[in-house]
Write a protein that holds these residues in place. Structure first.
Motif, PDB file in Angstrom:
ATOM      1  N   LYS A 122       0.801  -1.231   0.000  1.00 40.04           N
ATOM      2  CA  LYS A 122       0.000   0.000   0.000  1.00 40.04           C
ATOM      3  C   LYS A 122       0.830   1.276   0.000  1.00 40.04           C
ATOM      4  O   LYS A 122       0.297   2.385  -0.005  1.00 40.04           O
ATOM      5  N   CYS A 155     -11.734   6.222   0.103  1.00 40.84           N
ATOM      6  CA  CYS A 155     -11.826   4.797   0.420  1.00 40.84           C
ATOM      7  C   CYS A 155     -13.216   4.516   1.030  1.00 40.84           C
ATOM      8  O   CYS A 155     -13.995   5.445   1.226  1.00 40.84           O
ATOM      9  N   CYS A 191      -6.372   8.607   3.594  1.00 39.27           N
ATOM     10  CA  CYS A 191      -6.386   8.901   2.149  1.00 39.27           C
ATOM     11  C   CYS A 191      -5.686  10.231   1.863  1.00 39.27           C
ATOM     12  O   CYS A 191      -4.977  10.360   0.846  1.00 39.27           O
ATOM     13  N   HIS A 243      -1.941   9.671   2.116  1.00 35.53           N
ATOM     14  CA  HIS A 243      -1.488   8.854   0.990  1.00 35.53           C
ATOM     15  C   HIS A 243      -1.347   9.721  -0.270  1.00 35.53           C
ATOM     16  O   HIS A 243      -0.318   9.705  -0.949  1.00 35.53           O
ATOM     17  N   THR A 302      -9.722   2.911  -5.374  1.00 35.86           N
ATOM     18  CA  THR A 302      -9.702   3.562  -4.065  1.00 35.86           C
ATOM     19  C   THR A 302      -8.500   4.504  -4.094  1.00 35.86           C
ATOM     20  O   THR A 302      -7.533   4.251  -4.812  1.00 35.86           O
ATOM     21  N   LYS A 303      -8.547   5.550  -3.327  1.00 34.54           N
ATOM     22  CA  LYS A 303      -7.429   6.501  -3.245  1.00 34.54           C
ATOM     23  C   LYS A 303      -7.014   7.042  -4.627  1.00 34.54           C
ATOM     24  O   LYS A 303      -7.837   7.553  -5.353  1.00 34.54           O
ATOM     25  N   ARG A 305      -5.283   2.943  -7.722  1.00 32.51           N
ATOM     26  CA  ARG A 305      -5.167   1.974  -6.639  1.00 32.51           C
ATOM     27  C   ARG A 305      -6.488   1.238  -6.483  1.00 32.51           C
ATOM     28  O   ARG A 305      -7.555   1.799  -6.745  1.00 32.51           O
ATOM     29  N   ASP A 312      -7.584  -1.006  -3.493  1.00 30.36           N
ATOM     30  CA  ASP A 312      -7.266  -1.720  -2.257  1.00 30.36           C
ATOM     31  C   ASP A 312      -8.312  -2.758  -1.829  1.00 30.36           C
ATOM     32  O   ASP A 312      -8.055  -3.537  -0.914  1.00 30.36           O
ATOM     33  N   SER A 316      -3.715  -4.718  -0.730  1.00 32.42           N
ATOM     34  CA  SER A 316      -3.793  -3.589  -1.659  1.00 32.42           C
ATOM     35  C   SER A 316      -3.362  -3.967  -3.070  1.00 32.42           C
ATOM     36  O   SER A 316      -2.749  -5.023  -3.278  1.00 32.42           O
TER      37      SER A 316
END
Ligand code: HAM
Length: 427
Positions: free
Chosen positions: A139, A172, A235, A238, A267-268, A290, A292, A304
C-alpha cells in the motif's frame, strides 16, 4: 465508386497492416524492456473469462459492464466474456495460480487485445490493445508514483513528449460514502438540468456524474463539492505522499477533481495521462489507480493493489500524428541477387547460410533480371549485394558488390561469408 466487398472487418475492428508493424514492434519492445527493468513478470491470461468475473471486478453499474461487453454462451451453457480490461483477469490468475504464496508485492504485466462495444469515434476501437501493469500486495504510495514514472519512461524511450498526468484521489470505503452523500445532495436539486444518463448515474453511480462529457453537465460539475476536501486522514496522507514523490521525480501533473475513472474498484489514487497538444481533447493514453479492495472482493485476502494500462493504439496514433521517427535496424546488410536456373537454385541455400550466421539478408527470388533485383537492393538500402549468376554458379564463385563505392570482387562461394564479414568489419 468502389464495389462494396462481401466481407469487411467488423465495426471498430481493424487489421494491423505490415507497414504499421514497425510501430507495434517498437512500442512492444520498449514496454518489454522497461517492464523487465522494473521487475514485472509477463502474465498471459485467456482472452475469454467468466462473465461474472467482470461484473464483480469491473463493477455492475460501470459503462463497461452495462453496455460494452462482448458476451457469449457456450454450448455447455457457460457465460463467457471477451475481456474488456485486464485487471480482473490478472487478480483471478494471481489468486488461482499460486502467486499468493510468493514474496509480495507481486508485479505482473500483460500485453494484448481488449474488447469493448464502444460507440465509434476517433481513438476508440472495439478491439483495442493494452499494456497493463499491476502491483499486488503493497500500500506504499511510492508505488503509485513509480507506475506513473514507468509510463513516462516508456514515453521517453518512444520519443513522446508533452504529456500531462491528470490525478485525483477518490477516497476509500471510510470517507467516500460521506462525500457521496454530499454529492448526491448537490445534484438532487439540479437533477432536472443534467442529461438522462446522469439522472441514472445519480441513483446508481453518483461519482460518475463528475466526468460526464455533456456540456450542461460539465457546467454543473464545476461547482460540485470536491472529494479532495473530504478525504479521511489516511487517504489524505497517501495522496499527499504520491504528489510529493511526483514532484521529486519531476513528473508533470494537474490535480483534476473531476477525474473519477469508469471502473468500480478504485480507491485513493486515480490517474490518467493525456497528451498536451493545446486542442483540449481528452484522449487518455493511459489510465489507472489503486484498488485496495479488489483482491478481497474476488475471493482473496484484504490486500492492496495498484496498476494502470496503456492504450497502445492511441500511443501509436500519437507517434504518427506527431511525426515521431521510429528507428529500427531492419535495413538489410546484404541483398542476394540470382541469375539463371543454377544461380537461383544455389542462392536458396546460400540465403539460409547467410541468415544463420546472423547477417541481415534480403532477396527477391521471384525477380529474374539483374536490373529489377539491383533496383530492389538499392531501395532496401543494402550495403552489399551478392551476385550469383549462371557463370558464377558453374565456377563455384560469387560477386560481392559494395553498393556505396560500386566496386566488385569475385570470391570463391565457399569463402563468401568470411570475406563479407571482413568487409563489414572494415567499414
Ligand atoms: P481504462 O482507462 O479503461 O483502464 O483503459 C486504459 C487505457 O486503455 C485508456 O486510457 C486508453 O488509452 C486505452 N483504451 C481503453 N479502451 C479503449 C478503446 N476502446 N479504444 C482504444 N483505446 C482504449 C483500464 O482498463 C484499467 N484496467 C487500468 C488499470 C490497471 N487500473 C488498474 N490497473
Amino acid at each position: 465508386m468502389t464495389k462494396k466487398l462481401k466481407f469487411q472487418a467488423s465495426k471498430g475492428m481493424r487489421d494491423i497492416l505490415p507497414e504499421n508493424q514497425i510501430y507495434w514492434r517498437k512500442v512492444k519492445k520498449v514496454i518489454n524492456n522497461l517492464a523487465e527493468s522494473y521487475e514485472f513478470g509477463l502474465l498471459e491470461t485467456p482472452i475469454l473469462e467468466e462473465t461474472e468475473l467482470f461484473i464483480k471486478g469491473t463493477g455492475q453499474f460501470t459503462d463497461i459492464v452495462e453496455k460494452e461487453m462482448f458476451s457469449l454462451r457456450t454450448k455447455g451453457e457457460d457465460k463467457l466474456t471477451l475481456r474488456p480490461e485486464f485487471t480482473p483477469s490478472i487478480i483471478r490468475a494471481y489468486l488461482e495460480r499460486g502467486f499468493t504464496s510468493l514474496p509480495h508485492p507481486v508485479k505482473l504485466y500483460s500485453i494484448g487485445p481488449i474488447f469493448r462495444y464502444e460507440r465509434q469515434q476517433k481513438g476508440r476501437y472495439r478491439q483495442a490493445y493494452q499494456a497493463n501493469f499491476e502491483i499486488i500486495g503493497e500500500k506504499d504510495p511510492i508505488l503509485d508514483a513509480q507506475l506513473i514514472q514507468l509510463f513516462f519512461s516508456i514515453s521517453k524511450d518512444l520519443g513522446i513528449k508533452n504529456l500531462i498526468t491528470q490525478i485525483n484521489s477518490i477516497g476509500c470505503p471510510a470517507c467516500r460514502p460521506i462525500y457521496r452523500r454530499l454529492l448526491v445532495s448537490y445534484y438532487r436539486s439540479r437533477s432536472k438540468n443534467v442529461c438522462t444518463t446522469c439522472q441514472r448515474r445519480l441513483k446508481q453511480n453518483p461519482l460518475r456524474l463528475l466526468d460526464c462529457k455533456n456540456e450542461k453537465c460539465i457546467d454543473i460539475a464545476k461547482d460540485a463539492p470536491q472529494i479532495i476536501d473530504h478525504l479521511c486522514n489516511d487517504c489524505h496522507d497517501h495522496f499527499k505522499s504520491v504528489l510529493e514523490y511526483l514532484d521529486e521525480i519531476e513528473i508533470p501533473y494537474i490535480l483534476n477533481s473531476n477525474l473519477v475513472r469508469g471502473l468500480d474498484y478504485y480507491t485513493k489514487t486515480v490517474f490518467e495521462i493525456w497528451p498536451e497538444d493545446g486542442s483540449g481533447r481528452q484522449i487518455a493514453l493511459a489510465g489507472g489507480g489503486r484498488y485496495d479492495g479488489l483482491v478481497k472482493l474476488l475471493g482473496g485476502k484484504d490486500i492492496s493493489g495498484v496498476g494502470f494500462a496503456i492504450g497502445l493504439d492511441r500511443m501509436i496514433n500519437l507517434i504518427k500524428e506527431r511525426g515521431i521517427k521510429i528507428y529500427v535496424r531492419n535495413r538489410p546488410l546484404v541483398f542476394l541477387i540470382q541469375l539463371g536456373e543454377l544461380g537461383k537454385k544455389k542462392s536458396l541455400k546460400l540465403f539460409e547460410e547467410l541468415r544463420r550466421v546472423g547477417l541481415r539478408v534480403n532477396s527477391s527470388f521471384s525477380r529474374n533480371t539483374m536490373k529489377a533485383q539491383l533496383k530492389r537492393a538499392d531501395k532496401a538500402g543494402a550495403r552489399f549485394t551478392l551476385i550469383l549468376g549462371q557463370k558464377e554458379a558453374l565456377d563455384e564463385t560469387i560477386i560481392i558488390r559494395d553498393m556505396e563505392s560500386s566496386s566488385q570482387e569475385i570470391v570463391p562461394l565457399s569463402k563468401v561469408i568470411e570475406k563479407l564479414k571482413k568487409k563489414i568489419r572494415k567499414k
